[in-house]
Design a protein around this motif. Sequence first.
Motif, PDB file in Angstrom:
ATOM      1  N   ARG A   1       0.858  -1.063   0.046  1.00 45.26           N
ATOM      2  CA  ARG A   1      -0.063  -0.313   0.127  1.00 45.26           C
ATOM      3  C   ARG A   1       0.953   1.185  -0.179  1.00 45.26           C
ATOM      4  NH1 ARG A   1       0.663  -2.357   4.667  1.00 45.26           N
ATOM      5  NH2 ARG A   1       1.223  -1.081   6.576  1.00 45.26           N
ATOM      6  N   ASP A   2       0.219   2.152  -0.057  1.00 45.01           N
ATOM      7  CA  ASP A   2       0.771   3.685  -0.118  1.00 45.01           C
ATOM      8  C   ASP A   2       1.109   4.079   1.300  1.00 45.01           C
ATOM      9  OD1 ASP A   2      -1.557   5.562   0.829  1.00 45.01           O
ATOM     10  OD2 ASP A   2      -2.151   3.930  -0.260  1.00 45.01           O
ATOM     11  N   HIS A   3       2.260   4.845   1.398  1.00 50.67           N
ATOM     12  CA  HIS A   3       2.680   4.940   2.969  1.00 50.67           C
ATOM     13  C   HIS A   3       2.973   6.265   3.213  1.00 50.67           C
ATOM     14  CE1 HIS A   3       3.977   4.594   7.026  1.00 50.67           C
ATOM     15  NE2 HIS A   3       5.436   4.536   6.539  1.00 50.67           N
ATOM     16  N   LEU A   4       4.171   6.834   2.408  1.00 52.62           N
ATOM     17  CA  LEU A   4       4.615   8.113   2.556  1.00 52.62           C
ATOM     18  C   LEU A   4       4.172   8.952   1.423  1.00 52.62           C
ATOM     19  CD1 LEU A   4       6.248  10.337   3.795  1.00 52.62           C
ATOM     20  CD2 LEU A   4       8.243   9.645   2.370  1.00 52.62           C
ATOM     21  N   TRP A   5       3.405   9.983   1.483  1.00 51.64           N
ATOM     22  CA  TRP A   5       3.038  11.036   0.606  1.00 51.64           C
ATOM     23  C   TRP A   5       3.981  12.372   0.349  1.00 51.64           C
ATOM     24  CZ3 TRP A   5      -2.017  10.894  -2.176  1.00 51.64           C
ATOM     25  CH2 TRP A   5      -2.700   9.565  -2.032  1.00 51.64           C
ATOM     26  N   THR A   6       4.548  12.616  -0.428  1.00 49.01           N
ATOM     27  CA  THR A   6       5.338  14.009  -0.645  1.00 49.01           C
ATOM     28  C   THR A   6       4.378  15.036  -1.436  1.00 49.01           C
ATOM     29  OG1 THR A   6       6.356  13.082  -2.415  1.00 49.01           O
ATOM     30  CG2 THR A   6       7.430  12.623  -0.280  1.00 49.01           C
ATOM     31  N   ARG A   7       4.696  16.229  -1.276  1.00 49.69           N
ATOM     32  CA  ARG A   7       4.323  17.347  -2.034  1.00 49.69           C
ATOM     33  C   ARG A   7       5.364  18.379  -2.308  1.00 49.69           C
ATOM     34  NH1 ARG A   7       2.318  22.252  -4.282  1.00 49.69           N
ATOM     35  NH2 ARG A   7       0.015  22.032  -4.019  1.00 49.69           N
ATOM     36  N   ILE A   8       5.766  18.688  -3.391  1.00 47.05           N
ATOM     37  CA  ILE A   8       6.850  19.426  -3.824  1.00 47.05           C
ATOM     38  C   ILE A   8       6.206  20.909  -3.692  1.00 47.05           C
ATOM     39  CG2 ILE A   8       8.237  20.482  -5.467  1.00 47.05           C
ATOM     40  CD1 ILE A   8       8.747  17.655  -6.379  1.00 47.05           C
ATOM     41  N   LEU A   9       6.758  21.820  -2.912  1.00 43.48           N
ATOM     42  CA  LEU A   9       6.479  23.351  -2.862  1.00 43.48           C
ATOM     43  C   LEU A   9       7.448  24.330  -3.531  1.00 43.48           C
ATOM     44  CD1 LEU A   9       5.500  23.224   0.961  1.00 43.48           C
ATOM     45  CD2 LEU A   9       4.017  23.504  -0.860  1.00 43.48           C
ATOM     46  N   ASP A  10       8.705  23.799  -3.943  1.00 37.64           N
ATOM     47  CA  ASP A  10       9.580  24.694  -4.357  1.00 37.64           C
ATOM     48  C   ASP A  10      10.280  23.650  -5.577  1.00 37.64           C
ATOM     49  OD1 ASP A  10      11.791  25.921  -5.376  1.00 37.64           O
ATOM     50  OD2 ASP A  10      12.305  27.077  -3.448  1.00 37.64           O
ATOM     51  N   LEU A  11      10.058  23.935  -6.802  1.00 33.89           N
ATOM     52  CA  LEU A  11      10.338  22.821  -7.799  1.00 33.89           C
ATOM     53  C   LEU A  11      12.009  22.954  -8.003  1.00 33.89           C
ATOM     54  CD1 LEU A  11       8.087  23.366 -10.965  1.00 33.89           C
ATOM     55  CD2 LEU A  11       8.398  21.621  -9.456  1.00 33.89           C
ATOM     56  N   PRO A  12      12.452  24.353  -8.047  1.00 32.60           N
ATOM     57  CA  PRO A  12      14.007  24.262  -8.321  1.00 32.60           C
ATOM     58  C   PRO A  12      14.848  23.583  -7.126  1.00 32.60           C
ATOM     59  CG  PRO A  12      13.304  26.087  -8.961  1.00 32.60           C
ATOM     60  CD  PRO A  12      12.215  25.420  -8.107  1.00 32.60           C
TER      61      PRO A  12
END
Length: 460
Positions: A341-352
């Motif tokens: 199953r999915d466990h860690l979800w990430t979310r980029i806030l600053d692309l570079p």
Amino acid sequence: MSNERPTNNTAPNDTAPNNTAPNNHKQLPIDSDSFDSLATRGLRLGLVDTDSAEFSLWLQAEARGFHSPRLSDETIADQVRVLADRRTTGVWDESAADAASPIASVSSWPTELTVPGHASVTSWAISAVTVAPTHRRRGIARALLEAELRTAHALGVPVAMLTVSEATIYGRYGFGPAAMGADWTIDTRRAKWTGPAASGRVQFVTLDQAVAAGVELNERVRLDTPGEIGFSGFLWERKLGIHVDDKTQAKQLRYVRYDDADGVAQGLAIYRVVEIPEGGFTHTLDLQYLVTATDDAYAGLWRYLLEIDLVVEVTASLRSVEEPISWQVSDYRAARKKDERDHLWTRILDLPTALEARRYGVPGRFLLEVADPLGFAQDRVLMTINATGSALVVPFDGAVPDDAAALSLSINELSALYLGGISAVLLARAGRITELTPDAASAVDLSFRSAVTPRLSIWF
């Protein structure tokens, strides 16, 4: 907690990150947009002073939110001590019968997230997200999550992350599943050891010895696996049965350390053995946690666990979806992977900043058209990966360069790809990525995919 509207917070679409030092995360005022949004609903959003009695009520509300029993006074006092470094937020309904207790909660802090290439990036860990069932569908969760993202952005933290109990909530805020986990069950009657012979020794250690060994080992191996985070204190000690109300279960835990031939600690296992009812003195061994710094330690501890007398089955939760143990026993089918199953979800806030923090497997150039409905990472960028695996990411308005692979995708998909465990080809086939040039997804996979399967060994 202040009842006044904050005046100096920032919104994602009009202010760039101010690069405030992440260790000031507790001092940044509450997000003004979410404060106002909830105020129109008769609700109050605010920070909790972890040195006040208010924090005890917040902890009870968090426990209620996860359907846990009421915490004892002893556990409350313990958690007040070990969680004081977190940014703690609550929502109150002053018209409620128990107006002093929050009806929603969230907790957050900056920590290091391992990314491919034995590197790490400072990330905003979001935890303890709860909303009381009496206050569902009033926009509370949205206000909490968007406030956390704006706070991280204001602090200059390039990535947010969380572990989730529900998989349908966080996509709407730009998160994507980046590291999977699995439970394993091993039939020890069929799983005869065929792996390498370990050179060291396994020995029981005390709780205090396990605390110390685990902190050192976890940090020593953290950069080996994308998805692991920096942790000690509460998150680690909870794995050893500390800071929990269930003292009976905690007393069942056993701690064994693996020392190599030179006497250096290279691994630690935490487990309990549970008798099978009417099983004729047979038992299940429940492996709660295993950390190893070497393949030798991995082999030594797993062989020890599989060969304990009167144990017919070993269960191991939250392990990697790819475990060497399945290749170290005589019957491949004796080690069964369950509940992947999915466990860690990430979310980029600053692309570079985020994309340049990790390393890549193959040089290349990529034009990425990234959609972000919340505005943090909405951009069109050219990403150039050199022969050493380092990347340079810059905004780009021109036509697609002849030597570039071009993709259009949302921040959700890019965040899922970030740790190198999700296939761009798979996402393209699913219609989640649009290839703007032929075979662009295949080119992304060659560069982005990690040789080490991403994994996070804890919940937070």
